[in-house]
Design a protein around this motif. Structure first.
Motif, PDB file in Angstrom:
ATOM      1  N   ARG A  57      42.347  53.415  46.482  1.00  0.00           N
ATOM      2  CA  ARG A  57      41.882  52.291  47.283  1.00  0.00           C
ATOM      3  C   ARG A  57      43.033  51.329  47.592  1.00  0.00           C
ATOM      4  O   ARG A  57      43.124  50.751  48.661  1.00  0.00           O
ATOM      5  N   LEU A  58      43.914  51.186  46.628  1.00  0.00           N
ATOM      6  CA  LEU A  58      45.030  50.268  46.818  1.00  0.00           C
ATOM      7  C   LEU A  58      46.247  50.953  47.443  1.00  0.00           C
ATOM      8  O   LEU A  58      47.244  50.317  47.749  1.00  0.00           O
ATOM      9  N   GLY A  59      46.145  52.251  47.599  1.00  0.00           N
ATOM     10  CA  GLY A  59      47.281  52.983  48.157  1.00  0.00           C
ATOM     11  C   GLY A  59      48.405  53.131  47.146  1.00  0.00           C
ATOM     12  O   GLY A  59      49.576  53.109  47.503  1.00  0.00           O
ATOM     13  N   GLU A 112      49.095  34.390  42.599  1.00  0.00           N
ATOM     14  CA  GLU A 112      48.507  35.295  41.622  1.00  0.00           C
ATOM     15  C   GLU A 112      49.412  36.532  41.498  1.00  0.00           C
ATOM     16  O   GLU A 112      49.515  37.318  42.434  1.00  0.00           O
ATOM     17  N   ILE A 125      44.441  29.718  48.973  1.00  0.00           N
ATOM     18  CA  ILE A 125      44.263  28.838  47.820  1.00  0.00           C
ATOM     19  C   ILE A 125      45.425  28.985  46.854  1.00  0.00           C
ATOM     20  O   ILE A 125      45.593  30.009  46.192  1.00  0.00           O
ATOM     21  N   GLY A 136      40.920  36.366  40.845  1.00  0.00           N
ATOM     22  CA  GLY A 136      41.936  36.887  41.758  1.00  0.00           C
ATOM     23  C   GLY A 136      42.547  38.180  41.260  1.00  0.00           C
ATOM     24  O   GLY A 136      42.590  39.184  41.972  1.00  0.00           O
ATOM     25  N   PHE A 150      35.336  40.561  38.552  1.00  0.00           N
ATOM     26  CA  PHE A 150      35.491  39.690  39.723  1.00  0.00           C
ATOM     27  C   PHE A 150      34.223  38.866  39.967  1.00  0.00           C
ATOM     28  O   PHE A 150      34.269  37.651  40.108  1.00  0.00           O
ATOM     29  N   MET A 188      35.518  45.039  40.040  1.00  0.00           N
ATOM     30  CA  MET A 188      34.562  44.172  40.693  1.00  0.00           C
ATOM     31  C   MET A 188      33.559  43.510  39.757  1.00  0.00           C
ATOM     32  O   MET A 188      33.053  42.430  40.044  1.00  0.00           O
ATOM     33  N   GLY A 239      48.150  40.194  42.293  1.00  0.00           N
ATOM     34  CA  GLY A 239      47.939  40.400  43.733  1.00  0.00           C
ATOM     35  C   GLY A 239      49.255  40.680  44.434  1.00  0.00           C
ATOM     36  O   GLY A 239      49.369  41.604  45.253  1.00  0.00           O
ATOM     37  N   ASP A 256      51.694  34.374  47.315  1.00  0.00           N
ATOM     38  CA  ASP A 256      50.459  34.271  46.546  1.00  0.00           C
ATOM     39  C   ASP A 256      50.832  33.741  45.168  1.00  0.00           C
ATOM     40  O   ASP A 256      51.888  34.070  44.639  1.00  0.00           O
ATOM     41  N   GLY A 291      39.951  41.073  41.102  1.00  0.00           N
ATOM     42  CA  GLY A 291      39.613  41.496  42.465  1.00  0.00           C
ATOM     43  C   GLY A 291      40.731  42.309  43.085  1.00  0.00           C
ATOM     44  O   GLY A 291      40.499  43.337  43.724  1.00  0.00           O
ATOM     45  N   ASN A 292      41.953  41.870  42.872  1.00  0.00           N
ATOM     46  CA  ASN A 292      43.094  42.567  43.444  1.00  0.00           C
ATOM     47  C   ASN A 292      43.233  43.996  42.927  1.00  0.00           C
ATOM     48  O   ASN A 292      43.767  44.861  43.605  1.00  0.00           O
ATOM     49  N   LYS A 305      40.051  38.959  50.600  1.00  0.00           N
ATOM     50  CA  LYS A 305      40.262  39.513  49.257  1.00  0.00           C
ATOM     51  C   LYS A 305      38.914  39.741  48.594  1.00  0.00           C
ATOM     52  O   LYS A 305      37.988  38.994  48.843  1.00  0.00           O
ATOM     53  N   PRO A 306      38.741  40.710  47.715  1.00  0.00           N
ATOM     54  CA  PRO A 306      39.743  41.711  47.311  1.00  0.00           C
ATOM     55  C   PRO A 306      40.011  42.688  48.461  1.00  0.00           C
ATOM     56  O   PRO A 306      39.067  43.111  49.124  1.00  0.00           O
ATOM     57  N   PHE A 307      41.261  43.006  48.659  1.00  0.00           N
ATOM     58  CA  PHE A 307      41.581  43.812  49.838  1.00  0.00           C
ATOM     59  C   PHE A 307      41.689  45.300  49.534  1.00  0.00           C
ATOM     60  O   PHE A 307      41.803  45.730  48.400  1.00  0.00           O
ATOM     61  N   HIS A 308      41.683  46.034  50.591  1.00  0.00           N
ATOM     62  CA  HIS A 308      41.791  47.480  50.552  1.00  0.00           C
ATOM     63  C   HIS A 308      43.171  47.821  51.102  1.00  0.00           C
ATOM     64  O   HIS A 308      43.555  47.324  52.157  1.00  0.00           O
ATOM     65  N   GLY A 309      43.918  48.641  50.348  1.00  0.00           N
ATOM     66  CA  GLY A 309      45.299  48.946  50.739  1.00  0.00           C
ATOM     67  C   GLY A 309      45.453  49.394  52.180  1.00  0.00           C
ATOM     68  O   GLY A 309      46.321  48.913  52.909  1.00  0.00           O
ATOM     69  N   HIS A 350      39.402  31.144  38.297  1.00  0.00           N
ATOM     70  CA  HIS A 350      39.967  31.523  39.598  1.00  0.00           C
ATOM     71  C   HIS A 350      41.054  32.570  39.418  1.00  0.00           C
ATOM     72  O   HIS A 350      41.137  33.533  40.186  1.00  0.00           O
TER      73      HIS A 350
END
Lengths: 108, 373
Positions: free
Chosen positions: A9-11, B15, B59, A56, A67, A64, B18, B13, A59-60, B109-113, A52
């Motif tokens: 999903r994140l590549g 974070e 943020i 973050g 998250f 989930m 991330g 960012d 989630g990253n 976010k949360p993002f997908h690559g 927070h």
């Protein structure tokens, strides 16, 4: 936890992903410690900050469940409410432990 | 992809996870990635390293993403760099705020690559296409050699624009230039410029500027973007030391808005139907001299009957006192006030005559362009 799906999903490659998860477990543990203290002392500002940051990071990486829980804590705290916050700390703790166990399995 | 190897992306960012995830995802595709954990650092890096694209978190503690982009867009060295927002918020408001401040896109976010890569690729392509467009326009213009006078529009050509003009060229190849364009059904552009020098190259320049206006004053560009595009091409084709000052007004009849930009030119005169004469003083760089330029934009809510006058400096300069506009501007304000009831088509010539009475000598070319909403 489906490591392959989460990495894709994140590549990222699996080992790259696992490296980041380890980093996440470290920062997550320290953030969670801060969150726990902040909830006990009803330090709203600190609750917002640490939840927070957990939100973050989780989630990253695509965790989930964490998250969503962290998001609720943050949203509530922004409205000056701490209900459910200490249960949330426990839930997040459980998830982090679970991830740690699975990671050890993966890296072994 | 090979072509990615020189493309640099700045990630901002607070974070760390991330940042690391995105950094790896982007590096895998061959991009060069620079990271920053807070706004001030990001702005310093942006201005020094000139990344091709910025991914910016909203943020952040201290300076948030909105403040960072506001400052990036005010800085001539960073204004052209596309910014994509990373936002955890799904509120429409924050997206609109982001777009208003000049972001080209946002990623939730949360993002997908794959989504991140797709959006990054899209905006890098758009940005590269814009740059290619600038150089191809410059190439085409190098070959244009048209006559100058035939290029000036008269009010009958575009009745909807409702303007009057008085043009007087002192020498054969005048340095003053004006143009009026119909940009869409309800949008009109008005442009007055003074090109430094009075030689053949100058007269050739007027045709180039005319073509550039036509290419770049189009509905998809905001006025400041049009001027920036034109500046980039002029910078390529103008000889060293040559430049032009200009005033650009874009009237949108539908939204009843007049947007004004001033590129080192004397201030436009605004005469509201029911108000007093106002000089619209705006900051802005001259065109064609610098690579990085900044233009202040003023949007005025207009009503039917409101008037504007754009003109060249010949109107307000007086002999022996070329650099001081103060007295000339005062005279001009008064003259505009006196002429407010005269039809705008006649008022322009009258304005020149009244101003001439004060100066006695025609020392320079003069253009006066009057617009009535």
């Amino acid at each position: 936890m489906n490591v392959t799906a989460l990495s894709e999903r994140l590549g990222l490659e699996k080992d790259e992903f696992l490296e980041l998860v380890e980093l996440f477990l470290e920062t997550g543990k320290s953030d969670l410690g801060q969150l726990k203290v902040a909830v006990q002392t009803e330090d709203i500002e600190e609750v917002v900050k640490s939840s927070h940051s957990i939100k973050g990071a989780s989630g990253n990486l695509g965790f989930m469940e964490i998250f969503e829980v962290a998001k609720d804590v943050e949203l509530n705290a922004r409205q000056d409410r701490l209900d459910g916050a200490s249960e949330a700390v426990d839930t997040i703790k459980k998830h982090l432990d679970q991830i740690a166990i699975e990671i050890t399995g993966e890296t072994a | 992809m090979n072509e990615n190897k020189n493309l640099t992306i700045l990630l901002v960012d607070d974070e760390p996870i991330g940042i690391k995830v995105l950094e790896r995802t982007l590096k895998k595709e061959g991009y060069h990635v620079i990271t920053a954990y807070d706004g001030p650092t990001a702005r310093t890096i942006a201005s020094k390293n000139q990344p091709d694209l910025i991914l910016l978190d909203i943020i952040m503690p201290g300076e948030d993403g909105f403040e960072v982009i506001r400052q990036l867009k005010e800085d001539p060295r960073t204004v052209h760099i596309p910014v994509i927002f990373l936002t955890g918020k799904d509120g429409v408001d924050s997206k609109i705020t982001g777009f208003d401040l000049g972001a080209v896109d946002y990623i939730t976010k949360p993002f997908h690559g794959q989504e991140v890569l797709a959006r990054v690729r899209l905006h890098l392509q758009l940005s590269l296409a814009t740059n290619t467009l600038i150089s191809s326009q410059a190439d085409r213009l190098r070959q244009i050699k048209d006559a100058q006078e035939s290029m000036l529009v008269s009010p009958e050509d575009i009745p909807g624009a409702n303007f009057g003009v008085c043009y007087q060229s002192l020498l054969e190849a005048g340095g003053d230039f004006y143009d009026v364009l119909q940009i869409s059904d309800d949008i009109y552009g008005y442009f007055v410029a003074d090109i430094s020098g009075h030689d053949i190259a100058t007269s050739y320049m007027t045709s180039a500027v005319k073509a550039l206006l036509k290419q770049n004053c189009i509905p998809i560009y905001q006025p400041a973007e049009s001027m920036r595009m034109i500046n980039h091409v002029l910078e390529e084709i103008l000889q060293e030391g040559k430049y032009l000052t200009a005033c650009y007004a874009r009237l949108n009849r539908k939204s009843e808005t007049m947007s004004l930009i001033n590129c080192g030119h004397p201030p436009a005169v605004y005469i509201p139907k029911n108000g007093d004469v106002e000089l619209i003083k705006l900051m802005g760089d001259v065109l064609g001299a610098f690579h990085d330029v900044f233009f202040e934009v003023k949007d005025i809510h207009v009503r039917r009957g409101d008037r504007f006058f754009l003109y060249s400096d010949g109107l307000i300069e007086r002999p022996g006192d070329k650099n001081v506009w103060t007295k000339g501007l005062e005279d001009l304000s008064n003259a505009c006030r006196d002429l407010r009831d005269m039809p705008v088509v006649d008022a322009v010539a009258c304005l020149r005559d009244v101003m001439h009475q004060k100066t006695k000598v025609f020392e320079d070319d003069i253009v006066v362009l009057g617009i009535e909403v």
